[in-house]
Scaffold this motif. Structure first.
Motif, PDB file in Angstrom:
ATOM      1  N   PHE A 163      29.836  53.670  35.116  1.00 12.99           N
ATOM      2  CA  PHE A 163      30.808  54.761  35.036  1.00 12.99           C
ATOM      3  C   PHE A 163      32.230  54.247  35.296  1.00 12.99           C
TER       4      PHE A 163
ATOM      5  N   GLN B 172      33.417  52.369  32.205  1.00 15.04           N
ATOM      6  CA  GLN B 172      33.739  53.237  31.059  1.00 15.04           C
ATOM      7  C   GLN B 172      35.053  53.972  31.277  1.00 15.04           C
ATOM      8  N   VAL B 173      35.278  54.451  32.488  1.00 15.74           N
ATOM      9  CA  VAL B 173      36.519  55.181  32.768  1.00 15.74           C
ATOM     10  C   VAL B 173      37.706  54.216  32.654  1.00 15.74           C
TER      11      VAL B 173
ATOM     12  N   LEU C 255      38.360  53.568  28.996  1.00 13.40           N
ATOM     13  CA  LEU C 255      38.922  54.766  28.379  1.00 13.40           C
ATOM     14  C   LEU C 255      40.414  54.888  28.723  1.00 13.40           C
TER      15      LEU C 255
ATOM     16  N   ASP D  37      33.390  52.756  22.279  1.00  9.46           N
ATOM     17  CA  ASP D  37      33.180  52.969  23.722  1.00  9.46           C
ATOM     18  C   ASP D  37      32.188  54.105  23.926  1.00  9.46           C
ATOM     19  N   THR D  38      32.455  55.191  23.198  1.00  7.57           N
ATOM     20  CA  THR D  38      31.587  56.352  23.400  1.00  7.57           C
ATOM     21  C   THR D  38      30.295  56.250  22.587  1.00  7.57           C
TER      22      THR D  38
ATOM     23  N   ALA E 143      28.841  53.759  26.164  1.00  9.04           N
ATOM     24  CA  ALA E 143      28.519  54.824  27.123  1.00  9.04           C
ATOM     25  C   ALA E 143      27.162  55.438  26.778  1.00  9.04           C
TER      26      ALA E 143
ATOM     27  N   ASP F 126      27.397  61.587  35.290  1.00  5.52           N
ATOM     28  CA  ASP F 126      28.504  60.666  34.990  1.00  5.52           C
ATOM     29  C   ASP F 126      28.790  60.656  33.484  1.00  5.52           C
ATOM     30  N   TYR F 127      27.729  60.685  32.706  1.00  2.15           N
ATOM     31  CA  TYR F 127      27.901  60.670  31.242  1.00  2.15           C
ATOM     32  C   TYR F 127      28.622  61.944  30.786  1.00  2.15           C
TER      33      TYR F 127
ATOM     34  N   THR G 158      30.694  63.770  32.586  1.00  4.04           N
ATOM     35  CA  THR G 158      32.100  63.674  33.025  1.00  4.04           C
ATOM     36  C   THR G 158      32.877  62.771  32.066  1.00  4.04           C
ATOM     37  N   TYR G 159      32.269  61.636  31.743  1.00  3.18           N
ATOM     38  CA  TYR G 159      32.904  60.687  30.816  1.00  3.18           C
ATOM     39  C   TYR G 159      33.166  61.365  29.463  1.00  3.18           C
ATOM     40  N   THR G 160      32.159  62.053  28.947  1.00  4.67           N
ATOM     41  CA  THR G 160      32.271  62.663  27.617  1.00  4.67           C
ATOM     42  C   THR G 160      33.364  63.737  27.599  1.00  4.67           C
TER      43      THR G 160
END
Ligand SMILES: Nc1ncnc2c1ncn2[C@@H]1O[C@H](COP(=O)(O)OP(=O)(O)O)[C@@H](O)[C@H]1O
Ligand SMILES: Nc1ncnc2c1ncn2[C@H]1C[C@H](O)[C@@H](COP(=O)(O)O)O1
Length: 222
Positions: free
Chosen positions: A63, A66-67, A70, A96-97, A101, A114-115, A117-119
Protein backbone atom coordinates in the motif's frame (compact mmCIF):
# COMPACT_ATOMS: atom_id res chain seq x y z
CA UNK A 1 14.54 19.01 -40.35
CA UNK A 2 14.50 17.01 -37.12
CA UNK A 3 12.92 13.57 -36.75
CA UNK A 4 9.78 15.03 -35.18
CA UNK A 5 9.14 17.25 -38.23
CA UNK A 6 10.26 14.55 -40.68
CA UNK A 7 7.70 12.05 -39.37
CA UNK A 8 4.93 14.60 -38.66
CA UNK A 9 4.80 14.06 -34.90
CA UNK A 10 3.05 17.02 -33.17
CA UNK A 11 5.30 18.93 -30.78
CA UNK A 12 2.71 18.78 -28.00
CA UNK A 13 2.32 14.98 -28.22
CA UNK A 14 2.51 12.80 -25.12
CA UNK A 15 3.77 9.28 -25.82
CA UNK A 16 3.79 6.78 -23.01
CA UNK A 17 5.90 3.61 -23.02
CA UNK A 18 4.32 0.57 -21.40
CA UNK A 19 5.46 -2.95 -20.68
CA UNK A 20 6.63 -5.26 -17.96
CA UNK A 21 9.68 -4.71 -15.75
CA UNK A 22 12.94 -4.99 -17.71
CA UNK A 23 11.38 -5.01 -21.19
CA UNK A 24 13.23 -1.83 -22.22
CA UNK A 25 10.93 1.13 -21.45
CA UNK A 26 13.60 3.45 -20.02
CA UNK A 27 15.95 2.76 -22.92
CA UNK A 28 13.14 3.46 -25.40
CA UNK A 29 12.09 6.59 -23.48
CA UNK A 30 15.59 8.08 -23.63
CA UNK A 31 16.09 7.19 -27.30
CA UNK A 32 12.75 8.58 -28.48
CA UNK A 33 13.13 11.76 -26.41
CA UNK A 34 16.58 12.30 -27.91
CA UNK A 35 15.37 11.91 -31.50
CA UNK A 36 12.15 13.90 -31.08
CA UNK A 37 13.69 16.53 -28.78
CA UNK A 38 10.97 15.83 -26.22
CA UNK A 39 11.18 15.97 -22.44
CA UNK A 40 11.18 12.76 -20.41
CA UNK A 41 9.14 11.64 -17.46
CA UNK A 42 10.74 8.76 -15.54
CA UNK A 43 9.58 6.81 -12.53
CA UNK A 44 11.65 7.06 -9.36
CA UNK A 45 13.54 3.84 -8.72
CA UNK A 46 16.84 4.67 -6.97
CA UNK A 47 15.35 7.42 -4.78
CA UNK A 48 12.22 5.42 -4.00
CA UNK A 49 12.02 4.97 -0.20
CA UNK A 50 9.74 1.89 -0.36
CA UNK A 51 10.84 -0.21 -3.33
CA UNK A 52 13.57 -2.24 -1.62
CA UNK A 53 11.39 -2.85 1.42
CA UNK A 54 8.47 -3.82 -0.81
CA UNK A 55 10.45 -6.57 -2.58
CA UNK A 56 11.43 -7.96 0.85
CA UNK A 57 7.87 -7.93 2.23
CA UNK A 58 5.04 -7.38 -0.25
CA UNK A 59 2.31 -7.64 2.34
CA UNK A 60 3.73 -4.97 4.60
CA UNK A 61 4.71 -2.40 1.96
CA UNK A 62 2.33 -2.80 -1.01
CA UNK A 63 0.00 0.00 0.00
CA UNK A 64 2.79 2.45 0.90
CA UNK A 65 4.52 1.79 -2.41
CA UNK A 66 1.35 2.17 -4.49
CA UNK A 67 0.48 5.46 -2.80
CA UNK A 68 4.04 6.67 -3.34
CA UNK A 69 3.99 5.79 -7.06
CA UNK A 70 0.56 7.38 -7.45
CA UNK A 71 1.73 10.63 -5.83
CA UNK A 72 4.85 10.68 -8.03
CA UNK A 73 2.85 10.02 -11.19
CA UNK A 74 0.33 12.69 -10.28
CA UNK A 75 3.14 15.26 -9.96
CA UNK A 76 4.52 14.12 -13.31
CA UNK A 77 1.08 14.34 -14.98
CA UNK A 78 0.75 17.89 -13.66
CA UNK A 79 4.23 18.80 -14.94
CA UNK A 80 3.48 17.40 -18.43
CA UNK A 81 0.16 19.23 -18.49
CA UNK A 82 1.75 22.53 -17.46
CA UNK A 83 4.44 22.24 -20.15
CA UNK A 84 1.69 21.62 -22.72
CA UNK A 85 2.95 18.17 -23.76
CA UNK A 86 6.03 17.22 -25.76
CA UNK A 87 6.89 14.29 -23.45
CA UNK A 88 7.93 10.67 -23.53
CA UNK A 89 6.73 8.99 -20.37
CA UNK A 90 8.33 5.87 -18.91
CA UNK A 91 5.33 3.73 -17.87
CA UNK A 92 1.68 4.80 -17.78
CA UNK A 93 -0.45 5.34 -14.73
CA UNK A 94 -2.81 2.71 -16.16
CA UNK A 95 -0.21 0.06 -15.33
CA UNK A 96 0.03 1.06 -11.65
CA UNK A 97 -3.63 0.34 -11.19
CA UNK A 98 -4.33 -2.25 -13.94
CA UNK A 99 -1.25 -4.39 -13.26
CA UNK A 100 0.54 -3.77 -9.96
CA UNK A 101 -2.15 -2.75 -7.46
CA UNK A 102 -4.62 -5.27 -8.91
CA UNK A 103 -2.07 -8.07 -8.90
CA UNK A 104 -1.13 -7.53 -5.25
CA UNK A 105 -4.76 -7.24 -4.22
CA UNK A 106 -5.65 -10.45 -6.07
CA UNK A 107 -2.62 -12.30 -4.67
CA UNK A 108 -3.65 -11.23 -1.18
CA UNK A 109 -0.56 -9.07 -0.59
CA UNK A 110 -2.70 -5.91 -0.46
CA UNK A 111 -5.76 -5.94 1.79
CA UNK A 112 -9.23 -5.25 0.35
CA UNK A 113 -9.57 -2.07 2.41
CA UNK A 114 -6.17 -0.76 1.25
CA UNK A 115 -7.05 -1.60 -2.34
CA UNK A 116 -10.35 0.25 -2.00
CA UNK A 117 -8.59 3.33 -0.56
CA UNK A 118 -5.99 3.21 -3.34
CA UNK A 119 -8.65 2.87 -6.05
CA UNK A 120 -10.71 5.79 -4.79
CA UNK A 121 -7.57 7.96 -4.62
CA UNK A 122 -6.69 6.96 -8.18
CA UNK A 123 -10.20 7.74 -9.44
CA UNK A 124 -10.21 11.14 -7.74
CA UNK A 125 -6.88 11.98 -9.40
CA UNK A 126 -7.97 10.88 -12.85
CA UNK A 127 -10.95 13.23 -12.63
CA UNK A 128 -8.67 16.30 -12.43
CA UNK A 129 -7.69 18.19 -15.62
CA UNK A 130 -4.13 16.83 -15.42
CA UNK A 131 -5.08 13.47 -16.90
CA UNK A 132 -5.74 13.80 -20.62
CA UNK A 133 -5.15 10.47 -22.36
CA UNK A 134 -1.75 10.16 -24.06
CA UNK A 135 -1.68 10.53 -27.87
CA UNK A 136 -0.12 7.09 -28.09
CA UNK A 137 0.83 4.20 -25.84
CA UNK A 138 3.76 2.17 -27.15
CA UNK A 139 3.57 -1.34 -25.76
CA UNK A 140 6.87 -3.26 -25.66
CA UNK A 141 6.50 -7.02 -25.69
CA UNK A 142 8.85 -9.98 -25.63
CA UNK A 143 9.22 -13.52 -24.34
CA UNK A 144 9.41 -14.14 -20.60
CA UNK A 145 12.91 -15.63 -21.01
CA UNK A 146 14.35 -12.59 -22.76
CA UNK A 147 12.79 -10.26 -20.19
CA UNK A 148 14.10 -12.25 -17.23
CA UNK A 149 17.57 -12.19 -18.89
CA UNK A 150 17.36 -8.40 -19.09
CA UNK A 151 16.32 -8.11 -15.44
CA UNK A 152 19.33 -10.22 -14.48
CA UNK A 153 21.66 -8.25 -16.75
CA UNK A 154 20.48 -4.86 -15.45
CA UNK A 155 21.42 -6.02 -11.99
CA UNK A 156 19.06 -4.43 -9.46
CA UNK A 157 19.51 -6.95 -6.56
CA UNK A 158 15.91 -6.57 -5.32
CA UNK A 159 14.64 -7.69 -8.75
CA UNK A 160 17.32 -10.36 -9.27
CA UNK A 161 16.36 -11.96 -5.97
CA UNK A 162 12.62 -12.00 -6.75
CA UNK A 163 11.34 -15.48 -7.77
CA UNK A 164 10.74 -15.95 -11.51
CA UNK A 165 7.11 -16.86 -10.73
CA UNK A 166 6.52 -13.18 -9.92
CA UNK A 167 7.78 -12.05 -13.35
CA UNK A 168 5.85 -14.88 -14.99
CA UNK A 169 2.59 -13.78 -13.42
CA UNK A 170 3.26 -10.15 -14.35
CA UNK A 171 4.06 -11.16 -17.94
CA UNK A 172 0.76 -13.00 -18.24
CA UNK A 173 -1.18 -10.16 -16.67
CA UNK A 174 0.39 -7.67 -19.06
CA UNK A 175 -0.73 -9.75 -22.06
CA UNK A 176 -4.31 -9.84 -20.82
CA UNK A 177 -4.26 -6.18 -19.86
CA UNK A 178 -3.03 -4.89 -23.23
CA UNK A 179 -5.53 -7.04 -25.13
CA UNK A 180 -8.39 -5.17 -23.51
CA UNK A 181 -6.76 -1.73 -23.12
CA UNK A 182 -8.63 1.00 -24.98
CA UNK A 183 -7.97 4.31 -23.19
CA UNK A 184 -5.80 5.56 -26.09
CA UNK A 185 -4.28 4.25 -29.36
CA UNK A 186 -1.71 1.45 -28.91
CA UNK A 187 1.36 0.67 -31.01
CA UNK A 188 2.80 -2.75 -30.18
CA UNK A 189 6.52 -3.37 -30.68
CA UNK A 190 8.21 -6.75 -30.44
CA UNK A 191 11.60 -6.35 -28.73
CA UNK A 192 13.12 -8.86 -31.17
CA UNK A 193 12.51 -6.44 -34.03
CA UNK A 194 14.97 -3.75 -32.85
CA UNK A 195 18.05 -3.38 -30.69
CA UNK A 196 18.66 0.13 -29.42
CA UNK A 197 21.84 -0.96 -27.64
CA UNK A 198 23.74 -2.65 -30.51
CA UNK A 199 21.98 -1.04 -33.48
CA UNK A 200 20.92 2.55 -32.69
CA UNK A 201 19.59 3.00 -36.23
CA UNK A 202 16.84 0.49 -35.54
CA UNK A 203 14.95 3.45 -34.03
CA UNK A 204 14.29 4.91 -37.54
CA UNK A 205 11.49 2.54 -38.61
CA UNK A 206 9.97 2.95 -35.15
CA UNK A 207 9.89 6.75 -35.54
CA UNK A 208 8.27 6.31 -38.92
CA UNK A 209 5.63 3.98 -37.46
CA UNK A 210 4.89 6.43 -34.62
CA UNK A 211 4.42 9.28 -37.13
CA UNK A 212 2.04 7.37 -39.38
CA UNK A 213 0.17 5.91 -36.41
CA UNK A 214 -0.43 9.32 -34.80
CA UNK A 215 -1.51 10.82 -38.13
CA UNK A 216 -3.91 7.96 -38.85
CA UNK A 217 -5.52 8.16 -35.40
CA UNK A 218 -5.82 11.98 -35.72
CA UNK A 219 -7.62 11.49 -39.08
CA UNK A 220 -9.98 8.96 -37.52
CA UNK A 221 -10.92 11.47 -34.81
CA UNK A 222 -11.96 14.11 -37.41
N1 LIG B 1 16.43 -2.68 -27.37
C1 LIG B 1 17.24 -3.28 -26.50
N2 LIG B 1 18.10 -4.20 -26.92
C2 LIG B 1 18.90 -4.83 -26.05
N3 LIG B 1 18.92 -4.62 -24.73
C3 LIG B 1 18.09 -3.70 -24.26
C4 LIG B 1 17.19 -2.98 -25.11
N4 LIG B 1 16.46 -2.13 -24.36
C5 LIG B 1 16.87 -2.33 -23.09
N5 LIG B 1 17.86 -3.26 -23.03
C6 LIG B 1 18.53 -3.71 -21.80
O1 LIG B 1 17.56 -4.36 -20.97
C7 LIG B 1 17.68 -3.94 -19.61
C8 LIG B 1 16.37 -3.34 -19.13
O2 LIG B 1 16.08 -2.16 -19.88
P1 LIG B 1 15.29 -0.92 -19.26
O3 LIG B 1 15.18 0.09 -20.36
O4 LIG B 1 15.91 -0.46 -17.98
O5 LIG B 1 13.86 -1.61 -18.97
P2 LIG B 1 12.60 -1.08 -18.20
O6 LIG B 1 12.68 0.40 -18.11
O7 LIG B 1 11.44 -1.55 -19.03
O8 LIG B 1 12.60 -1.76 -16.88
C9 LIG B 1 18.86 -2.98 -19.56
O9 LIG B 1 20.00 -3.73 -19.16
C10 LIG B 1 19.00 -2.49 -21.00
O10 LIG B 1 20.32 -2.13 -21.34
N1 LIG C 1 2.97 0.55 -9.23
C1 LIG C 1 4.00 -0.26 -8.93
N2 LIG C 1 3.88 -1.19 -7.97
C2 LIG C 1 4.91 -2.01 -7.64
N3 LIG C 1 6.10 -1.95 -8.22
C3 LIG C 1 6.24 -1.04 -9.19
C4 LIG C 1 5.22 -0.17 -9.60
N4 LIG C 1 5.69 0.60 -10.62
C5 LIG C 1 6.96 0.23 -10.79
N5 LIG C 1 7.29 -0.75 -9.94
C6 LIG C 1 8.61 -1.38 -9.76
C7 LIG C 1 8.97 -2.43 -10.74
C8 LIG C 1 10.45 -2.26 -10.88
O1 LIG C 1 11.13 -3.00 -9.87
C9 LIG C 1 10.70 -0.78 -10.64
C10 LIG C 1 10.85 0.04 -11.89
O2 LIG C 1 10.07 -0.47 -12.95
P1 LIG C 1 10.70 -0.62 -14.46
O3 LIG C 1 9.65 -1.42 -15.19
O4 LIG C 1 12.02 -1.29 -14.34
O5 LIG C 1 10.81 0.78 -14.97
O6 LIG C 1 9.58 -0.33 -9.93
Amino acid sequence: MNAREKYGIPQDAVITIAGTVGVGKSTMTKTLAHHLQFRTSFEKVDANPYLDKFYKDFEKWSFHLQVYFLAERFKEQKRMFEYGGGFIQDRSIYEDTGIFAKMHYEKGTMSPVDYETYTSLFEAMVMTPYFPHPNLLIYLEGSLDSIVDRIQERGRPMEQETPIAYWEEMHERYENWINSFNACPVLRLDINDYDLVKDPESIDPILEKIGSFIQQTALLKK
